[in-house]
Design an enzyme around this catalytic site. Structure first.
Site, PDB file in Angstrom:
ATOM      1  N   GLU A  35      12.331 -87.434 -17.306  1.00 31.05           N
ATOM      2  CA  GLU A  35      13.025 -87.999 -18.472  1.00 31.05           C
ATOM      3  C   GLU A  35      14.477 -87.544 -18.525  1.00 31.05           C
ATOM      4  O   GLU A  35      15.018 -87.231 -19.582  1.00 31.05           O
ATOM      5  CB  GLU A  35      12.297 -87.608 -19.760  1.00 31.05           C
ATOM      6  CG  GLU A  35      10.903 -88.201 -19.851  1.00 31.05           C
ATOM      7  CD  GLU A  35      10.186 -87.859 -21.149  1.00 31.05           C
ATOM      8  OE1 GLU A  35      10.785 -87.226 -22.041  1.00 31.05           O
ATOM      9  OE2 GLU A  35       9.019 -88.247 -21.263  1.00 31.05           O
ATOM     10  N   CYS A  36      15.123 -87.523 -17.380  1.00 25.38           N
ATOM     11  CA  CYS A  36      16.487 -87.018 -17.232  1.00 25.38           C
ATOM     12  C   CYS A  36      17.414 -88.186 -16.888  1.00 25.38           C
ATOM     13  O   CYS A  36      16.974 -89.193 -16.326  1.00 25.38           O
ATOM     14  CB  CYS A  36      16.486 -85.978 -16.102  1.00 25.38           C
ATOM     15  SG  CYS A  36      18.093 -85.306 -15.658  1.00 25.38           S
ATOM     16  N   GLY A  37      18.679 -88.025 -17.190  1.00 23.33           N
ATOM     17  CA  GLY A  37      19.651 -89.042 -16.797  1.00 23.33           C
ATOM     18  C   GLY A  37      19.732 -89.220 -15.289  1.00 23.33           C
ATOM     19  O   GLY A  37      20.156 -90.265 -14.799  1.00 23.33           O
ATOM     20  N   THR A  39      17.002 -89.069 -13.349  1.00 23.74           N
ATOM     21  CA  THR A  39      15.691 -89.536 -12.876  1.00 23.74           C
ATOM     22  C   THR A  39      15.794 -90.755 -11.952  1.00 23.74           C
ATOM     23  O   THR A  39      15.039 -90.841 -10.976  1.00 23.74           O
ATOM     24  CB  THR A  39      14.741 -89.788 -14.061  1.00 23.74           C
ATOM     25  OG1 THR A  39      14.581 -88.561 -14.781  1.00 23.74           O
ATOM     26  CG2 THR A  39      13.378 -90.279 -13.609  1.00 23.74           C
TER      27      THR A  39
END
Length: 160
Positions: A35-37, A39
């Site tokens: 759920e990371c930028g 990803t």
């Protein structure tokens, strides 16, 4: 002195895996999050893997929930997310800590070899370490470094 092939990690089923399994291969070791930028880098990582896996290249994916809680869920939920959303087929391991008192031995080893601008700390998700066929950590890349921009470094190590 420990070498990378002496280290044992857990796969996403909780089984012990010796990194000796990867001896003689070029490795890209990445701490990831779902759920990371960053990803979407899973797509580019999979493209690298597809391009070079037949030449002795492996990607080792270590989910980590230490940065903003961006890798929630169980190891199986993370695996399902990655395969269904990005079609990943490279090896994924159990969720780990890459910093702090519970940090994984592998990441202690990697950071000791290539401290980076943050010394012995991993700054964020998708930090990448490139390891040659002899187990030497040859480069460390920040999260912002796109996997496709590492291709030339991988090719050089595969040719050596």
């Amino acid at each position: 002195m420990t070498e990378i092939y002496d280290i044992i990690v857990k796969d996403n089923n909780g089984d012990d895996i010796s990194l000796e399994k990867y001896k003689g291969k070029v490795l890209l070791i990445v701490n990831t999050a779902t759920e990371c930028g960053f990803t979407p880098q899973y797509d580019a990582l999979q493209n690298l893997y597809e391009s070079y896996k037949d030449r002795g290249f492996e990607i080792l994916d270590f989910p980590c929930n230490q940065f903003g809680g961006q890798a929630p869920g169980s190891d199986q939920e993370i695996a399902n997310f990655c395969t269904s959303n990005f079609g990943t087929t490279f090896d994924r391991f159990a969720k780990i800590d890459v910093n702090g008192e519970n940090e994984a031995e592998l990441f202690k080893f990697l950071k000791n070899a290539k401290g980076g601008i943050f010394g012995d700390k991993i700054k964020w998700n998708f930090t990448k370490f490139l390891v040659d066929k002899n187990g030497n950590v040859v480069n460390r890349y920040a999260s912002q470094k796109k996997p496709e921009n590492i291709a030339k470094d991988i090719e050089k190590l595969l040719e050596d």
